[in-house]
Design a protein around this motif. Structure first.
Motif, PDB file in Angstrom:
ATOM      1  N   UNK A  50     -26.958  27.721  -1.292  1.00 30.14           N
ATOM      2  CA  UNK A  50     -28.087  26.845  -0.946  1.00 30.14           C
ATOM      3  C   UNK A  50     -29.220  27.630  -0.299  1.00 30.14           C
ATOM      4  N   UNK A  55     -32.524  25.346  -0.680  1.00 34.12           N
ATOM      5  CA  UNK A  55     -32.188  24.033  -0.133  1.00 34.12           C
ATOM      6  C   UNK A  55     -31.913  24.121   1.364  1.00 34.12           C
ATOM      7  N   UNK A  76     -37.203  24.835  -2.500  1.00 37.41           N
ATOM      8  CA  UNK A  76     -36.561  25.012  -3.813  1.00 37.41           C
ATOM      9  C   UNK A  76     -37.512  24.698  -4.954  1.00 37.41           C
ATOM     10  N   UNK A  77     -38.373  23.675  -4.791  1.00 38.15           N
ATOM     11  CA  UNK A  77     -39.217  23.272  -5.925  1.00 38.15           C
ATOM     12  C   UNK A  77     -40.254  24.327  -6.288  1.00 38.15           C
ATOM     13  N   UNK A  81     -35.841  27.941  -9.841  1.00 36.44           N
ATOM     14  CA  UNK A  81     -34.433  28.230 -10.069  1.00 36.44           C
ATOM     15  C   UNK A  81     -33.848  27.067 -10.869  1.00 36.44           C
ATOM     16  N   UNK A  83     -30.479  24.696 -11.109  1.00 43.10           N
ATOM     17  CA  UNK A  83     -29.301  24.447 -10.280  1.00 43.10           C
ATOM     18  C   UNK A  83     -28.400  23.413 -10.939  1.00 43.10           C
ATOM     19  N   UNK A  85     -25.033  21.033 -10.095  1.00 46.15           N
ATOM     20  CA  UNK A  85     -24.280  20.540  -8.948  1.00 46.15           C
ATOM     21  C   UNK A  85     -22.887  20.074  -9.367  1.00 46.15           C
ATOM     22  N   UNK A  89     -25.594  15.319 -10.405  1.00 46.86           N
ATOM     23  CA  UNK A  89     -26.935  14.932  -9.932  1.00 46.86           C
ATOM     24  C   UNK A  89     -27.866  14.578 -11.084  1.00 46.86           C
ATOM     25  N   UNK A 102     -37.118  16.469 -17.643  1.00 46.37           N
ATOM     26  CA  UNK A 102     -37.772  16.133 -16.378  1.00 46.37           C
ATOM     27  C   UNK A 102     -38.492  17.321 -15.732  1.00 46.37           C
ATOM     28  N   UNK A 103     -37.855  18.488 -15.775  1.00 48.50           N
ATOM     29  CA  UNK A 103     -38.479  19.665 -15.166  1.00 48.50           C
ATOM     30  C   UNK A 103     -39.811  19.995 -15.831  1.00 48.50           C
ATOM     31  N   UNK A 106     -42.536  17.337 -14.652  1.00 47.69           N
ATOM     32  CA  UNK A 106     -43.205  17.581 -13.373  1.00 47.69           C
ATOM     33  C   UNK A 106     -44.060  18.846 -13.430  1.00 47.69           C
ATOM     34  N   UNK A 107     -43.874  19.658 -14.481  1.00 45.56           N
ATOM     35  CA  UNK A 107     -44.755  20.815 -14.654  1.00 45.56           C
ATOM     36  C   UNK A 107     -45.983  20.438 -15.466  1.00 45.56           C
ATOM     37  N   UNK A 151     -30.968  22.168 -16.337  1.00 45.07           N
ATOM     38  CA  UNK A 151     -31.317  23.312 -15.497  1.00 45.07           C
ATOM     39  C   UNK A 151     -31.949  24.428 -16.329  1.00 45.07           C
ATOM     40  N   UNK A 154     -36.086  24.454 -17.989  1.00 47.63           N
ATOM     41  CA  UNK A 154     -37.300  24.931 -17.324  1.00 47.63           C
ATOM     42  C   UNK A 154     -37.387  26.457 -17.349  1.00 47.63           C
TER      43      UNK A 154
END
Lengths: 344, 279
Positions: A50, A55, A76-77, A81, A83, A85, A89, A102-103, A106-107, A151, A154
């Motif tokens: 983490x 994190x 982290x954002x 990286x 990740x 879990x 998640x 999603x990644x 948001x970009x 993961x 991105x």
């Protein structure tokens, strides 16, 4: 998607209530290298991950460098990286493909291109036809593959995996382990894989960091860790280890069960360790060490023979071929080459 | 499954019927009184009428609209305060957060009259505020906030919001994007349940409101008490009838609305991606 080098410098972690989760630790991860962090629960391995992820922040004085650049203050954002879990998640309000995209969303990648890219990653994970599914329509293994796809979509600089297979059943775990291994080799991405499962660590780690109570016990290749453990903890945590107590006098290791020649200085108290597969069962007559068989487990491809090591001592284990039969109480000889004996 | 004898089953049905009747008959009698010309002669001898209902409407229509207005405003306020509060309390669990949660919940244990008294003592001097309906709104928000916070917190704990948010953060989402894209949509069942609860509680609230109201800011329950105290029994009953006619369809409608929202959510998740929330 080539990886970056990561430097962890004196990163410790003390939580607000004063508990020390991690003593300051330092290590380096080469570009494209897969590192497995192995240890029992509560050893600080997840905290270390983490901190690399961003994190958690390390205690003052600790630094995390990505390709030489200090990323310690970045959350982290902003570290780019990937990740994965233990609990996946995945976002239940989004479909599989929306999760993977999603990644990119948001970009600021527009809808069509990002769905296209997400579809490619899904195809790479053999999930091409699952894009429209809801998360709760997937099995555990499929969910974790979606999480991996998400993961990777991105194009992260490093892939961080926190016990990703722990929630799965044994057979699935082995399949997915092989799949992740293939993925890491193909993508040549730097990765850190946290696990308490030594088989996962051996398969997936180019190098393994064994941790014990918030500190690093040993760093090395799987072979180093297995054949040359640095401490009793590493020896007993990784694989099965036999333990034989005695004393060394004049180049001979003397135990209750017999004597073995060794190339070591005298010691009044010495403990020798050896692996079950290094133990050879021989006829009792003339054998250097003699034991009685406590019980024998036939495992199909091999059999595991437990030898009575005397009162209070744990039984010694010898892995042997599957042909001979062994009866409890039967006397047997035991031979171990000096090179397979470890004094720790 | 164990088979029950017909006798036991009949007995069970009988008891259920009696208990239901015990509760429902007074409601029916009270509602019937509202459409009876003269209650003391009975509905059969004096006949049925809607005059009382009409009279109640001319006298008290304002209280109905004020109640709805305050209820909607209370829902809006608890959403604005309660959802972020629940989120923060869930995200940063600590002894302090637990204390805050307890403090928010306190108004449930304290009689509404006492809360109202405290508000009067503190803000009674601010004439315009004291006289406006916002004064009642503050009381309602204090009283209903714990229901919203608890309801949302329960859902956040159930979906492991913390890990979901870490997942979103690892993909590059800013705190606001995480809240808008991940936390809010997944907390929706709790938010809906909380809003329903708050709406219902606000419309029926009497204790606090009775202390805080002025002759110009009477809500429906306060008007009811007023009519019970000073009007004919038939008027009071007709008023109850109006309250009943208003609140029951409203509650059913809200439930249906909530159910349909949930289903749309489910459909969106199976088929094409749902409408995007842009921060």
């Amino acid at each position: 998607m080539t990886g970056i080098a990561i430097t962890v410098e004196a990163c410790g972690k003390t939580f607000a209530d004063g508990t020390r989760a991690l003593s300051p630790i330092s290590f380096e991860i080469g570009a494209g290298e897969s590192i497995a962090i192995l240890g029992p629960s509560g050893c600080g391995k997840t905290t270390a991950l983490r901190i690399i992820a961003g994190l958690e922040g390390p205690d003052p004085g600790g630094r995390v460098l990505f390709d030489g650049a200090d990323v310690t203050p970045l959350p982290i954002e902003r570290r780019n990286v990937g990740m994965v879990f233990q609990s996946y998640a995945l976002f239940p309000n989004m479909s599989v493909i929306e999760n993977v995209a999603y990644g990119l969303r948001v970009r600021g990648v527009p809808r069509q291109p990002r769905l296209g890219q997400a579809q490619e990653v899904l195809a790479m994970m053999r999930l091409a036809e699952f894009g429209g599914r809801r998360i709760d329509q997937l099995s555990g293994g499929q969910r974790q593959r979606v999480a991996l796809a998400r993961a990777l979509a991105v194009k992260p600089r490093v892939l961080l995996l926190d016990e990703p297979l722990t929630a799965l059943d044994a057979a699935l775990r082995e399949d997915l382990r092989a799949e992740i291994d293939g993925l890491l080799r193909t993508l040549r991405i730097s990765s850190v894989y946290v696990t308490h499962d030594q088989a996962e660590a051996m398969v997936l780690g180019d190098r393994i960091i064994v941790m014990e109570r918030g500190a690093i016990a040993q760093i090395g290749t799987p072979r180093d860790i297995y054949f040359r453990p640095a401490s009793r903890f590493v020896a007993s945590f990784v694989g099965t280890m036999n333990r034989l107590e005695g004393a060394i006098r004049g180049g001979v290791f003397e135990t209750r069960a017999g004597r073995l020649p060794v190339d070591r200085a005298d010691a009044a108290e010495a403990v020798a360790f050896f692996r079950p597969e290094a133990a050879r069962l021989t006829p009792a007559d003339g054998a250097p060490l003699r034991f009685r068989v406590a019980r024998c487990h036939f495992l199909g491809a091999a059999q595991r023979v437990y030898l009575d090591a005397g009162e209070g001592a744990p039984a010694l284990i010898a892995d042997t071929d599957n042909r001979r039969t062994w009866q409890p109480g039967q006397e047997t000889g035991l031979a171990v080459s000096a090179s397979d004996l470890l004094f720790l | 499954m164990q088979r029950t004898s017909p006798l036991i089953r009949a007995l069970g049905a009988g008891v259920t019927f009696l208990v239901s009747a015990f509760m429902i008959v007074p409601v029916i009698l009270s509602l019937a009184a509202g459409v009876t010309a003269n209650y003391f002669q009975g509905i059969w001898r004096s006949g049925a009428t809607i005059d009382w209902v009409a009279e109640v409407w001319t006298l008290y229509a304002g209280t109905v609209f004020l109640s709805l207005q305050i209820a909607l405003a209370t829902v809006a306020a608890t959403l604005l305060i309660g959802v972020p509060a629940a989120y923060v309390l869930n995200r940063h669990p600590s002894r302090g957060a637990r204390a805050v949660e307890e403090i928010i919940t306190l108004p449930l244990a304290i009689p509404g009259l006492a809360i109202a008294l405290a508000l009067l003592v503190t803000y009674g001097g601010f004439g315009d505020f004291r006289k406006s309906w916002a004064f009642i709104l503050v009381g309602h928000v204090l009283y209903t906030l714990p229901f919203m916070v608890r309801s949302v917190m329960a859902v956040l704990a159930g979906i492991d919001a913390r890990t979901l948010e870490e997942g979103a953060a690892s993909l590059g989402a800013t705190p606001w994007q995480r809240f808008a894209h991940v936390i809010l949509p997944n907390a929706r069942p709790g938010i809906l349940a909380g809003a329903l609860m708050v709406m219902t509680l606000s419309i029926g609230e009497f204790n606090l409101t009775w202390m805080l109201h002025t002759p110009l800011t009477k809500t429906l329950p306060v008007g009811l008490a007023d009519s019970y105290a000073s009007m004919r029994l038939e008027i009071a009953s007709a008023y109850t009838l109006i309250f009943f006619i208003m609140i029951v369809p409203l509650l059913i409608g809200l439930q249906l609305f909530a159910a349909s929202l949930d289903q749309t959510g489910a459909r969106n998740r199976t088929g094409q991606p749902a409408e995007e929330i842009r921060p």
